[in-house]
Design a protein around this motif. Structure first.
Motif, PDB file in Angstrom:
ATOM      1  N   GLY A 922      73.394  19.339 -82.207  1.00  0.00           N
ATOM      2  CA  GLY A 922      73.602  19.903 -80.874  1.00  0.00           C
ATOM      3  C   GLY A 922      72.586  19.446 -79.847  1.00  0.00           C
ATOM      4  N   PRO A 923      72.897  19.686 -78.583  1.00  0.00           N
ATOM      5  CA  PRO A 923      71.992  19.296 -77.498  1.00  0.00           C
ATOM      6  C   PRO A 923      70.757  20.193 -77.462  1.00  0.00           C
ATOM      7  CG  PRO A 923      73.813  20.566 -76.627  1.00  0.00           C
ATOM      8  CD  PRO A 923      74.086  20.425 -78.086  1.00  0.00           C
ATOM      9  N   ILE A 924      69.806  19.766 -76.630  1.00  0.00           N
ATOM     10  CA  ILE A 924      68.550  20.506 -76.527  1.00  0.00           C
ATOM     11  C   ILE A 924      68.469  21.191 -75.159  1.00  0.00           C
ATOM     12  CG2 ILE A 924      66.031  20.269 -76.429  1.00  0.00           C
ATOM     13  CD1 ILE A 924      66.439  17.625 -78.045  1.00  0.00           C
ATOM     14  N   MET A 925      68.045  22.441 -75.179  1.00  0.00           N
ATOM     15  CA  MET A 925      67.746  23.089 -73.904  1.00  0.00           C
ATOM     16  C   MET A 925      66.332  23.682 -74.003  1.00  0.00           C
ATOM     17  SD  MET A 925      70.105  25.517 -71.635  1.00  0.00           S
ATOM     18  CE  MET A 925      69.676  27.074 -72.316  1.00  0.00           C
ATOM     19  N   ALA A 926      65.495  23.318 -73.048  1.00  0.00           N
ATOM     20  CA  ALA A 926      64.097  23.760 -73.110  1.00  0.00           C
ATOM     21  C   ALA A 926      63.760  24.593 -71.890  1.00  0.00           C
ATOM     22  CB  ALA A 926      63.167  22.537 -73.159  1.00  0.00           C
ATOM     23  N   ALA A 927      62.856  25.534 -72.062  1.00  0.00           N
ATOM     24  CA  ALA A 927      62.427  26.331 -70.900  1.00  0.00           C
ATOM     25  C   ALA A 927      61.011  26.842 -71.112  1.00  0.00           C
ATOM     26  CB  ALA A 927      63.361  27.515 -70.699  1.00  0.00           C
ATOM     27  N   SER A 928      60.335  27.032 -69.998  1.00  0.00           N
ATOM     28  CA  SER A 928      58.999  27.645 -70.050  1.00  0.00           C
ATOM     29  C   SER A 928      58.816  28.457 -68.776  1.00  0.00           C
ATOM     30  CB  SER A 928      57.917  26.562 -70.142  1.00  0.00           C
ATOM     31  OG  SER A 928      57.763  25.926 -68.889  1.00  0.00           O
ATOM     32  N   ASP A 929      57.669  29.092 -68.651  1.00  0.00           N
ATOM     33  CA  ASP A 929      57.410  29.856 -67.433  1.00  0.00           C
ATOM     34  C   ASP A 929      56.777  28.941 -66.377  1.00  0.00           C
ATOM     35  OD1 ASP A 929      57.745  32.180 -66.079  1.00  0.00           O
ATOM     36  OD2 ASP A 929      55.980  33.206 -66.880  1.00  0.00           O
ATOM     37  N   TYR A 941      61.310  11.323 -75.435  1.00  0.00           N
ATOM     38  CA  TYR A 941      60.961  11.078 -76.837  1.00  0.00           C
ATOM     39  C   TYR A 941      61.982  11.629 -77.811  1.00  0.00           C
ATOM     40  CZ  TYR A 941      57.000  10.095 -74.019  1.00  0.00           C
ATOM     41  OH  TYR A 941      56.218   9.605 -73.012  1.00  0.00           O
ATOM     42  N   THR A 942      63.147  11.942 -77.298  1.00  0.00           N
ATOM     43  CA  THR A 942      64.240  12.331 -78.189  1.00  0.00           C
ATOM     44  C   THR A 942      65.488  11.596 -77.745  1.00  0.00           C
ATOM     45  OG1 THR A 942      65.678  14.131 -78.818  1.00  0.00           O
ATOM     46  CG2 THR A 942      64.506  14.419 -76.762  1.00  0.00           C
ATOM     47  N   ASN A 943      66.353  11.353 -78.697  1.00  0.00           N
ATOM     48  CA  ASN A 943      67.580  10.618 -78.352  1.00  0.00           C
ATOM     49  C   ASN A 943      68.730  11.541 -78.034  1.00  0.00           C
ATOM     50  OD1 ASN A 943      66.552   8.051 -78.581  1.00  0.00           O
ATOM     51  ND2 ASN A 943      66.642   8.168 -80.821  1.00  0.00           N
ATOM     52  N   LYS A 944      68.436  12.804 -77.896  1.00  0.00           N
ATOM     53  CA  LYS A 944      69.524  13.756 -77.691  1.00  0.00           C
ATOM     54  C   LYS A 944      69.658  14.119 -76.217  1.00  0.00           C
ATOM     55  CE  LYS A 944      69.357  16.227 -82.002  1.00  0.00           C
ATOM     56  NZ  LYS A 944      70.724  16.715 -81.919  1.00  0.00           N
ATOM     57  N   SER A 945      70.783  14.751 -75.925  1.00  0.00           N
ATOM     58  CA  SER A 945      70.943  15.268 -74.564  1.00  0.00           C
ATOM     59  C   SER A 945      69.911  16.370 -74.371  1.00  0.00           C
ATOM     60  CB  SER A 945      72.328  15.886 -74.392  1.00  0.00           C
ATOM     61  OG  SER A 945      73.283  14.901 -74.575  1.00  0.00           O
ATOM     62  N   PHE A 946      69.292  16.365 -73.226  1.00  0.00           N
ATOM     63  CA  PHE A 946      68.148  17.261 -73.004  1.00  0.00           C
ATOM     64  C   PHE A 946      68.294  17.927 -71.636  1.00  0.00           C
ATOM     65  CE2 PHE A 946      63.908  18.494 -71.874  1.00  0.00           C
ATOM     66  CZ  PHE A 946      63.215  18.671 -73.067  1.00  0.00           C
ATOM     67  N   TYR A 947      68.173  19.229 -71.621  1.00  0.00           N
ATOM     68  CA  TYR A 947      68.279  19.977 -70.356  1.00  0.00           C
ATOM     69  C   TYR A 947      67.062  20.888 -70.267  1.00  0.00           C
ATOM     70  CZ  TYR A 947      73.087  18.418 -70.750  1.00  0.00           C
ATOM     71  OH  TYR A 947      74.206  17.639 -70.875  1.00  0.00           O
ATOM     72  N   LEU A 982      76.785  23.119 -73.613  1.00  0.00           N
ATOM     73  CA  LEU A 982      77.686  22.805 -74.729  1.00  0.00           C
ATOM     74  C   LEU A 982      79.036  22.321 -74.199  1.00  0.00           C
ATOM     75  CD1 LEU A 982      76.746  25.797 -77.064  1.00  0.00           C
ATOM     76  CD2 LEU A 982      76.322  23.369 -77.507  1.00  0.00           C
ATOM     77  N   ALA A 983      79.485  22.888 -73.065  1.00  0.00           N
ATOM     78  CA  ALA A 983      80.758  22.450 -72.478  1.00  0.00           C
ATOM     79  C   ALA A 983      80.607  21.023 -71.968  1.00  0.00           C
ATOM     80  CB  ALA A 983      81.142  23.387 -71.333  1.00  0.00           C
ATOM     81  N   LYS A 984      79.475  20.749 -71.318  1.00  0.00           N
ATOM     82  CA  LYS A 984      79.243  19.403 -70.783  1.00  0.00           C
ATOM     83  C   LYS A 984      79.223  18.363 -71.902  1.00  0.00           C
ATOM     84  CE  LYS A 984      76.072  17.286 -67.424  1.00  0.00           C
ATOM     85  NZ  LYS A 984      76.483  16.001 -67.570  1.00  0.00           N
ATOM     86  N   GLU A 985      78.696  18.790 -73.042  1.00  0.00           N
ATOM     87  CA  GLU A 985      78.648  17.893 -74.204  1.00  0.00           C
ATOM     88  C   GLU A 985      79.978  17.897 -74.941  1.00  0.00           C
ATOM     89  OE1 GLU A 985      75.868  16.002 -75.079  1.00  0.00           O
ATOM     90  OE2 GLU A 985      75.082  16.717 -73.143  1.00  0.00           O
ATOM     91  N   LEU A 987      81.443  20.273 -76.526  1.00  0.00           N
ATOM     92  CA  LEU A 987      81.419  20.938 -77.833  1.00  0.00           C
ATOM     93  C   LEU A 987      82.154  22.265 -77.787  1.00  0.00           C
ATOM     94  CD1 LEU A 987      77.712  20.094 -78.709  1.00  0.00           C
ATOM     95  CD2 LEU A 987      79.761  19.175 -79.828  1.00  0.00           C
ATOM     96  N   ILE A 988      82.286  22.816 -76.613  1.00  0.00           N
ATOM     97  CA  ILE A 988      83.116  24.024 -76.444  1.00  0.00           C
ATOM     98  C   ILE A 988      83.873  23.893 -75.117  1.00  0.00           C
ATOM     99  CG2 ILE A 988      81.575  25.595 -77.735  1.00  0.00           C
ATOM    100  CD1 ILE A 988      80.561  26.637 -74.999  1.00  0.00           C
ATOM    101  N   ALA A 989      84.809  24.776 -74.926  1.00  0.00           N
ATOM    102  CA  ALA A 989      85.567  24.739 -73.670  1.00  0.00           C
ATOM    103  C   ALA A 989      84.723  25.315 -72.544  1.00  0.00           C
ATOM    104  CB  ALA A 989      86.842  25.568 -73.823  1.00  0.00           C
ATOM    105  N   SER A 990      84.941  24.804 -71.335  1.00  0.00           N
ATOM    106  CA  SER A 990      84.114  25.227 -70.205  1.00  0.00           C
ATOM    107  C   SER A 990      84.366  26.683 -69.814  1.00  0.00           C
ATOM    108  CB  SER A 990      84.331  24.308 -69.010  1.00  0.00           C
ATOM    109  OG  SER A 990      85.685  24.345 -68.641  1.00  0.00           O
ATOM    110  N   LYS A 991      85.509  27.208 -70.238  1.00  0.00           N
ATOM    111  CA  LYS A 991      85.818  28.586 -69.800  1.00  0.00           C
ATOM    112  C   LYS A 991      84.775  29.607 -70.272  1.00  0.00           C
ATOM    113  CE  LYS A 991      88.647  29.890 -73.629  1.00  0.00           C
ATOM    114  NZ  LYS A 991      89.728  30.323 -74.311  1.00  0.00           N
TER     115      LYS A 991
END
Ligand SMILES: Cc1ncc(C[n+]2csc(CCOP(=O)(O)OP(=O)(O)O)c2C)c(N)n1
Ligand SMILES: [Mg+2]
Length: 1012
Positions: A922-929, A941-947, A982-985, A987-991
């Motif tokens: 699966g894709p990566i989603m990262a967050a911080s404060d 430094y990763t070959n995956k989709s990254f958000y 996940l929808a953009k990738e 992997l699931i429906a956008s709905k």
């Protein structure tokens, strides 16, 4: 008879939890030994025993809640207790202080009484037109002269003070005397004479001048882009030479050494002297400002680039003065804590007059006087010019500085006029010469030195018939020879001598010089002097002749260096002088012993869950400190530094436990003396409570963090501050800290854009990690849980203070309370925490669709909560990664990428980010404060989709929940964005994403927070 130990006054707190029992029945304890640790929702404090003895029974357990007066334990007192009640602590320290003050006063008295040795008879002629009774005035003045002659300056000073006081009491209008006349502070008859050979010293100085200029000219002949400065050192050569030949003692096995902060732009002169001393060779001089190849000489004093030579980075104007003041203060701190001997070492700082305009330059002079830093000497090189032009064309920088320093309580020594002026000033019976001196502004003084003797005669002496007359027998050449104080080795020596002996206050020597001294028409005292780095042949020939450098015309044309034979008088002299003063200077060495890191299990209590108990990482940190203070290796070396925020961070317990450093102890009984966390100041106190002064606190931190080299004792400074007032406020000092190879901890407390909810825009930090990442040797972490903090902190202690790596740590801690889980058992967890990420949780219920969620700091918890929603409501699995440091991950990623690009034919390395995430689903989603850029750092430094999600934009005050919603880093946004990803990738429906956006009332038309 057993005695009962009750809970003492703990301020406003009630029902405070016991979190640790430090004793058990049968233990023998001493007075003040801690027996239990209690913890409120804000801070943890140890309760000390009030007597020595044997524990009979312990009446409380961990988890019990206690209030003032509750019984803690019973003690069978030992015999010493019964004989005499100890004097209460406060009284005892007050007596001690009083005694030491008395001692000091005595010392000061003896010094003050020393009369000036010999004094010439002066005939005073009073000519002031406003004087209604000149004879009476003359009487008074002659009486004064008699007092000076008989009983010395100090007595005269005392009498004048008494007169002024009396006049004030009688209602007279007292003139405010911020300034003294524009003449030298030390009269010729009070000058202590140097025992040096002035002829040899002049020859040596001339060679240093020449070689310094030659090295800049040669470098620029080769590569005009290199730049450099000749004019600054030309003006300061005598100021340095006198110090080097007679005053500055080097560090060696018998003495700790004086510490000299050289003015950054005078570096060529320091190299040129090192060349004559045999420390540097021609080849090295020729690599001035070419530092890319090893062995080059750095443009300015940079310990990072010349770690065996330079001690203090000074070139960012204004930092040197502050750093020097706090260095001197820190030296006293070490002495008063009994960690180093008092050897009478001094801190000298050389500053430009233009540099004094930096607010930082004057910003801490009050502290220096308050702390009576008589180990500190400032030398301000007043060449009257800065880069673009005069420092004070219309005024007088020397007088202005005198006023500021006098006002702050410094000992001020003005060195304005050289010896050739002495007889003129002595013959100035009418006072007109001093009048012209007072009236002439710096712009004129500068212009005169750019012209010639005739001009000076006309424009300066020509102002009054009396002054014209004074020089009537002098030729224009003689007038031109009238020198300035800062170029006169006798005057400089006398000033240094007096400064070195001064007690009870810091000293500033304000020396008047000429910028580009000796550089001739193109470079002397002209507005472009600062940037002159090329001298043409005529200028060079002039320079040679001006200083009698024994070079042929041909050698001058080739800009050759000149070094006399090793057996020459000059070389012997210069070496002998340094030998007498203990060795070379500057020189950076360290003989400190490493500190053994505490046992691996010291923080084990932080590796178990806190259960229901909620606490912030700031509080966890304070708990950790309390434990560290029990480690006998570490404890004495800790230097907690706080800028008036101890109560904010729950550290007030330190006041009693280790005391606040105060050079005069505590002369008062604090208002809260009956309380457990009373405000206790102590001469040997350990905490540096800096007041509201981040720049000062950071300067203290740098002094302590470089203690291993400047004082040969490894110390562990921990500076804890509001994270927003850290790097953002004192970034340049942090950079200088890195250059200095500082070792220690910076703690950005109450960190993050959304954790300090109510404080608003100026307080909420969303970028300090990014600034930290700009400093190459700063290692930074944003931990979420107490065990992460424990692992990181211990490793910091090990790396910096046991293994002596030249890095420093920046760790953010928050003020959000939550419960902390146990440390995962996975062996790789610790490695991951230190490298920057590890998997903390996995949701695998459905085995269909997966997303990788990376969170750091408090936002990790939002991620974890979102993952549950994704699983429970949307059947999405996830892996959750606690990212303790995006910065560290990026550093490693860059290195791996570079290696791979440089080694295309070799087996390619895999970055740690990719090792963790490469094989995941699966894709990566990262967050911080922090801003998105914080997590974006690892995107390459990763070959995956990254958000990434983050808190870009200005902070504002609101509840934590609303702030996270505003910045779109709350669990609802993470769920909605996660579904969208996940929808953009596909992997699931956008709905699903659309539904979630609607469900969580996410307003798609709201502008980016950066625009709000
Ligand atoms: C913080 C900072 N701002 C600007 C500069 C650029 N700069 C270098 S030297 C200089 C002039 C220095 O004048 P002064 O302090 O009088 O020293 P002098 O060379 O005259 O002895 C300036 C503006 C700097 N080094 N640091
Ligand atoms: Mg200047």
């Amino acid at each position: 008879m057993s005695e009962k130990l009750l809970v003492p006054d703990i301020g406003e707190f009630e029902k405070v939890e016991i979190i640790e029992l430090l004793v058990k029945p049968g233990d023998q304890i001493n007075l003040n030994d801690p027996v239990v640790t209690i913890e409120s929702d804000k801070s943890s404090v140890e309760i000390p025993s009030t007597i020595s003895g044997k524990i009979e029974s312990v009446n409380v357990k961990v988890g019990h809640k206690v209030s003032m007066g509750d019984l803690l334990l019973s003690i069978e007192p030992s015999k010493e207790n019964s004989s005499e009640k100890p004097i209460p602590k406060d009284t005892e320290s007050i007596i001690k202080q009083a005694e030491s003050v008395l001692k000091n006063e005595k010392k000061e008295e003896t010094i003050q009484q020393k009369p000036v040795e010999e004094k010439k008879q002066t005939i005073i002629q009073v000519t002031n037109n406003n004087d209604i009774d000149p004879l009476e005035t003359q009487d008074w003045l002659e009486s004064l002269s008699a007092v000076v002659e008989k009983d010395g300056n100090q007595r005269a000073h005392f009498l004048i003070k008494e007169l002024i006081n009396k006049a004030y009491r009688e209602g007279a209008n007292i003139p405010y005397t911020q300034h003294t006349p524009y003449i030298n502070t030390i009269p010729p008859e009070a000058e202590v004479k140097s025992n040096g050979d002035q002829n040899i010293e002049r020859r040596i100085r001339s060679l240093i001048r020449w070689n310094a200029a030659a090295m800049v000219v040669r470098a620029n002949k080769k590569f005009p882009e290199l730049g450099g400065h000749i004019g600054t050192f030309a003006s300061a050569a005598t100021l340095y030479d006198v110090g080097m030949n007679h005053f500055w003692r080097a560090k060696n096995n018998k003495f700790g050494g004086d510490l000299v902060y050289f003015q950054g732009h005078s570096a060529p002169g320091v190299y040129a002297r090192a060349f004559l001393e045999g420390r540097l060779n021609e080849k090295q001089l020729d690599s001035f400002r070419q530092e890319v190849k090893p062995g080059g000489l750095s443009s300015y004093p940079h310990p990072w680039l010349m770690p065996k030579f330079w001690q203090f980075p000074t070139v960012s104007m204004g930092l040197g003065p502050m750093l020097a003041i706090y260095q001197a203060r820190y030296m006293k701190y070490l002495i008063n804590r009994g960690l180093i001997k008092d050897e009478g070492r001094k801190v000298w700082a050389f500053l430009g007059d233009g540099e004094m305009d930096e607010p930082e330059s004057l910003g801490a002079i009050g502290l220096a006087a308050r702390e009576k830093l008589d180990n500190l000497i400032f030398v301000v090189n007043c060449n009257l010019q800065r880069l673009d032009g005069p420092v004070r064309g219309n005024g007088k920088i020397i007088q202005e500085l005198e006023g500021s320093f006098r006002g702050a309580g410094w000992n001020v020594i003005k060195v304005i006029w050289g010896s050739y002026w002495d007889s003129l000033i002595a013959n100035d019976k009418t006072g007109h010469l001093v009048k012209v001196m007072n009236e002439t502004v710096d712009g004129e003084y500068q212009a005169m030195k750019a012209r010639d003797g005739a001009y000076v005669r006309e424009r300066f002496f020509g102002k009054y018939p009396e002054t014209q007359e004074l020089v009537s027998s002098l030729s224009d050449k003689d007038i031109w020879r009238l020198n300035r104080g800062g170029h006169d080795p006798h005057k400089v020596y006398a000033a240094y001598d007096q400064a070195s002996k001064n007690q009870g206050s810091p000293t500033v020597i304000i020396a008047k010089t000429i910028k580009g001294y000796g550089m001739g028409k193109t470079g002397e005292s002209v507005n472009t002097t600062h940037q002159t780095k090329k001298l043409d042949v005529d200028d060079l020939l002039y320079y040679r002749d001006r200083f009698d450098v024994p070079l042929t015309d041909e050698q001058v044309k080739n800009v050759e260096y000149f070094k006399p034979d090793e057996k020459s008088l000059e070389i012997k002299y210069i070496k002998e002088k340094r030998m007498r003063l203990g060795g070379h200077l500057p020189e950076r060495t360290t003989y400190s012993k490493p500190i053994k890191a505490p046992a691996k299990n010291i923080f084990d209590f932080m590796k178990v869950s806190t259960g229901e108990k909620e606490m912030s990482t700031t509080m966890a940190l304070v708990r950790m400190f309390t434990n560290l203070l029990r480690d006998k290796n570490v404890s004495p070396r800790l230097v907690p530094i706080i800028p008036d925020e101890a109560r904010t961070f729950g550290m007030e317990g330190f006041f009693q436990k280790i005391g606040i450093y105060a050079h005069e102890g505590q002369k008062y009984e604090p208002e809260d003396s009956a309380q457990l966390s009373s405000y206790r100041e102590d001469k040997s106190g350990q905490v540096l409570e800096e007041g509201i002064n981040e720049a000062g606190a950071m300067s203290s931190w740098i002094a302590a963090a470089t203690s291993y080299t400047n004082h040969d004792i490894e110390m562990i400074p921990i500076y804890i501050f509001y994270s927003m007032f850290g790097f953002q406020r004192i970034g340049d000092l942090a950079w200088a800290g890195g250059d200095s190879q500082a070792r220690g901890f910076l703690i950005g407390a109450t960190a993050g854009r959304t954790t300090l909810a109510g404080e608003g825009l100026q307080h909420q930090d969303g970028h300090s990690h990014l600034i930290a990442s700009t400093i190459p040797n700063c290692v930074s972490y944003d931990p979420t849980f107490h065990y992460e903090l424990a692992v990181i902190f211990r490793e910091g202690l090990r790396r910096m203070h046991e293994k002596n790596e030249n890095v420093f740590y920046y760790i953010t801690t928050m003020n959000e309370n939550y419960s902390h889980p146990s440390m995962p058992k996975d062996k790789k967890c610790e490695e991951g925490i230190l490298k920057g990420m590890y998997k903390i949780k996995e949701f695998n219920r459905y085995d269909k669709t997966k997303i990788q969620l990376l969170g750091s700091g408090t936002i990790l918890r939002e991620m974890m909560a979102a993952a549950e929603v994704l699983q429970d409501e949307y059947q999405i699995d996830s892996e959750i990664w606690s990212v303790t440091s995006f910065n560290e991950l990026r550093k490693e990623g860059m290195e791996v990428e570079r290696y791979n690009l440089l080694n295309p034919d070799k087996e390619q390395k895999v970055s740690f980010v990719e090792q963790c995430l490469g094989k995941t689903e699966g894709p990566i989603m990262a967050a911080s404060d922090y801003m998105r850029m914080n997590s974006d750092q690892i995107r390459p430094y990763t070959n995956k989709s990254f958000y990434s999600l983050g808190t870009d934009g200005y902070g504002r005050s609101d509840t934590r929940k609303n702030l996270r919603k505003f910045f779109e880093v709350d669990k609802e946004h993470i769920v909605a964005y996660g579904l969208s990803v996940l929808a953009k990738e596909q992997l699931i429906a956008s709905k699903y994403a659309k539904e979630a956006i609607k469900k969580y009332n996410i307003d798609g038309s709201k502008p980016m927070p950066t625009k709000l």
